[in-house]
Design an enzyme around this catalytic site. Structure first.
Site, PDB file in Angstrom:
ATOM      1  N   HIS A 178       0.825  -1.203   0.000  1.00 12.37           N
ATOM      2  CA  HIS A 178       0.000   0.000   0.000  1.00 12.37           C
ATOM      3  C   HIS A 178       0.865   1.262   0.000  1.00 12.37           C
ATOM      4  CE1 HIS A 178      -2.572   2.987   2.330  1.00 12.37           C
ATOM      5  NE2 HIS A 178      -3.215   2.832   1.205  1.00 12.37           N
ATOM      6  N   GLU A 233       2.029   1.801  -3.477  1.00 13.09           N
ATOM      7  CA  GLU A 233       0.918   2.326  -4.292  1.00 13.09           C
ATOM      8  C   GLU A 233       0.848   3.852  -4.165  1.00 13.09           C
ATOM      9  OE1 GLU A 233      -2.986   3.778  -3.517  1.00 13.09           O
ATOM     10  OE2 GLU A 233      -3.309   1.671  -2.928  1.00 13.09           O
ATOM     11  N   HIS A 234       0.952   4.359  -2.937  1.00 14.69           N
ATOM     12  CA  HIS A 234       0.944   5.814  -2.738  1.00 14.69           C
ATOM     13  C   HIS A 234       2.113   6.483  -3.456  1.00 14.69           C
ATOM     14  CE1 HIS A 234      -1.970   7.049   0.582  1.00 14.69           C
ATOM     15  NE2 HIS A 234      -2.274   5.794   0.321  1.00 14.69           N
ATOM     16  N   GLU A 293      -4.408   8.064   6.881  1.00 11.60           N
ATOM     17  CA  GLU A 293      -5.372   7.153   6.251  1.00 11.60           C
ATOM     18  C   GLU A 293      -5.715   6.007   7.206  1.00 11.60           C
ATOM     19  OE1 GLU A 293      -3.974   5.563   2.551  1.00 11.60           O
ATOM     20  OE2 GLU A 293      -5.920   4.680   2.023  1.00 11.60           O
TER      21      GLU A 293
END
Lengths: 461, 461
Positions: free
Chosen positions: B74, B77-78, B154
């Site tokens: 993740h 991905e950012h 997040e």
């Protein structure tokens, strides 16, 4: 025709072509029912909505003459799914589920809408069932009590969502005692106190032929729609031969608002602080609404927007950060949102305020203006691929604006917005009295140092 | 051709027509890059996705040799949005915002996908920018630190959402130590400890030509797509002439699971209790997946479903109540969700369990089976109007199933499901070890009386 079309309440028939070759038709039936359709070439499905221009803002506060009806609009919306003389609640649910359709309803501050999305062949069913719900709801006393429990759970769910809580408090803080400042669903107390009589009275008074607007977009033939709808409403006991005038649209004068609440802190043991900072802004019919769309695109919509760049990309202070500008008949708001760590809440609030002041002071570039126009054009084109969006546009055009603005015309209006227009609007916004709402594990002291700077600046305009 | 088409990794070219007249084409390039397109007649926009079959389940736990990389998928991905040698993060954001496109990414347990939805004329831009992000991310150390803050926010946002928390705990409770039981984003500790080196190693190891799957649906010409993509990947430094074999698909054997955690209570001062009750179920390639779709439609999907009728409509105990059945390569789950008042949590958990037992004991009616088939057919047809859905279907067909199942074929499979199939599957489910997760203002004593009944019944199969 690609432009803006007036929708006079007294005109029986209208027909025109909109961008992309769709055909819009509108009929005002003798009974006052208004029917709008947009036939989209190549579409294999349709979205249909039954609308009334009554929302939570129209409810009454408690006074000497009787109990409050706050939340009764939303309560009624739930009850319409609970059965008629010819259909139980389960029958209604089965009608849509058995064809894989979507069906639901939405209570807003200024309207209520019951809608369904189905394949083309299932549109007659959707018309029939929605008309039955709309004309012939039983409001059964037993179902009323059961649904009270469901609505209390819905309110609890919203109460557990810190962003939801912050949003409701933000409307209250900015709009104060104005009816648009109230939450849509009422609260636990008003729902526990709600009576079937008050909800039934609301139904009787506001769900009449002259209140009803039906809009359909997608695979729809207007003449067949009128015929099916006439049959279905008549089956529900309505006399469509009895003449009626559509209810007049709301007054569009901006309301005089009392000064908002400068600081609201709701202490909650959450990880993030949900921050909202904003002020009163434009009503729905204000000519500067198109400028506001451009301003909002540049300032707080998308990953390239100023708020996103300043607060997330450069500093990593938030995951979600954006601005928004909801508008109603006599009031509107401009707001900035961020979810951040408690220790950073004061900093983030100041950064949001500073970005708005910078917009007011230095304006925007021609490049930003061009990109905003492209953003609005592209996003609108993508949104209009969906019959949901077209159905909603038709309904809101009829209920609130009294005008259908075609996509091409909307984009021409965007193209006329100048950098000066955006800066002037930003200056107006920056001079408003601002309200800050924070929900999270902090108290008011988090904003002590920031109070002066968050107030309207006098040196920016 | 309307049916199911195998997608062998070694086959260079495939082309076939799917329901509704769309054309699907698939090319396996010599370098191992796989490209799938579905050209939909009349479409004016396209959705494109860049996929790799790597997700959070593939991350490593901490051991003696180094720190945990949990959350690194993740995190990567950012970072792909944060710039390349030829584009800053702002350039990337502007590319999509300026045309009103949607662009984002999704990290899942078994794959990662970067996607965009744009108007037809903007597809070459989307291909170019996504290819640049995919091949040439800088993983800049400064951006790495800034993004760490964003990701922590997040995680905090998700941690403040009680339904999110319940869902993560549910996967842990049912799947135990299996890698699919872990949360996708890691946790505060692993993100604080994450190193650029671990993320860069993940990028180097898993974002190669033989890992990449590109799928596009809507207004797309396959040959132009291949040409544009080739140019863009080559510009990113890839040598597409170097031969490569696509990475093999995951093994599809069901994993041996340790018994789940029977009861997990997370005490939170919220108004509702978020309840999840469920058990291990079917892997993605299990032949009974189609039976599960039918079972889930009847049991817990839609307003006419059994769970909705029993818990919301008859008793008013919840606003949101449904069942779900996510499936992965070597494990799957069946779960029931309800949000309810703390005082009713024990009752609601028992009611959910009883409904499943009733399904196992008494089965379903022919009428329910017919309606479920209609529901799945209609909902699928409506979903496929959206190029997002088609793009995802293409990507997941290639990455996980190795088979493209056309809508008509999927519905033929649904039509073959019998009442006996549904009852047999319900019996199997009811005999599994169940896990209950509750997040809210309660403690374990709320379920004391219910523990025996929530455990697998021995008299239902």
């Amino acid at each position: 025709m690609n432009g803006a079309v007036d929708l006079p309440l007294g005109q029986a028939e209208l027909s025109f072509e909109a961008t992309g070759g769709s055909r819009v038709r509108r009929s005002v039936l003798p009974s006052g029912v208004r029917v709008l359709s947009e036939q989209v070439p190549g579409s294999r499905s349709a979205t249909i909505g039954f609308w009334v221009a009554v929302g939570s803002r129209d409810e009454q506060h408690a006074d000497a003459s009787g109990p409050a009806s706050l939340g009764s609009t939303h309560f009624l919306e739930h009850l319409l799914f609970k059965g008629t003389p010819s259909r139980t609640a389960l029958d209604i649910a089965i009608s849509f589920d058995a064809v894989g359709g979507e069906h639901n309803a939405l209570t807003a501050k200024e309207y209520t809408c019951y809608y369904a999305k189905v394949q083309d062949r299932d549109l007659p069913m959707a018309i029939t069932v929605l008309a039955d719900m709309f004309t012939s709801s039983l409001l059964d006393p037993g179902e009323f009590e059961t649904e009270r429990g469901v609505i209390l759970e819905e309110l609890s769910m919203a109460g557990d969502d810190p962003a939801d809580v912050a949003n409701e408090r933000f409307f209250q803080a900015v709009l104060g005692a104005h009816p648009l400042g109230r939450p849509i669903g009422g609260n636990t107390g008003t729902i526990q106190a709600a009576t079937r009589g008050a909800v039934a009275e609301h139904y009787r008074a506001n769900y009449r032929p002259q209140d009803l607007v039906v809009s359909v977009a997608g695979a729809v033939d207007h003449d067949e729609l009128i015929a099916e709808l006439g049959r279905a409403l008549t089956a529900g006991g309505w006399n469509l031969d009895e003449p009626g005038e559509p209810v007049a649209r709301r007054a569009i004068l901006p309301a005089a608002l009392a000064p908002g609440q400068p600081l609201t802190v709701v202490e909650r043991p959450t990880e993030q602080v949900n921050l909202l900072l904003g002020a009163p802004a434009l009503v729905a019919t204000d000519e500067r609404r198109v400028t506001m769309s451009v301003l909002n695109a540049i300032f707080g919509s998308g990953m390239s927007s100023r708020l996103f760049q300043q607060i997330r990309e450069r500093r990593g202070l938030a995951y979600s950060v954006y601005s928004f500008a909801p508008a109603y008949s006599d009031a509107g708001l401009f707001g900035m949102y961020a979810g951040c760590a408690p220790a950073k809440a004061g900093t983030v609030a100041l950064l949001m305020r500073e970005e708005l002041d910078r917009l007011a002071r230095d304006g925007v570039t021609a490049d930003e203006l061009r990109r905003a126009a492209g953003q609005l054009a592209g996003a609108s084109a993508l949104a209009l691929e969906d019959s949901d969006t077209r159905m909603s546009r038709l309904g809101r055009s009829e209920l609130t604006l009294g005008e259908f603005v075609d996509l091409d015309e909307a984009l021409r209006r965007v193209a006329r917005v100048t950098v000066d227009d955006v800066q002037a609007l930003a200056s107006d916004l920056a001079a408003q009295p601002f309200s800050l709402v924070a929900v999270g594990a902090i108290d008011e002291s988090a904003f002590t140092g920031a109070a002066d700077q968050l107030a309207p600046s006098t040196d920016v305009a």
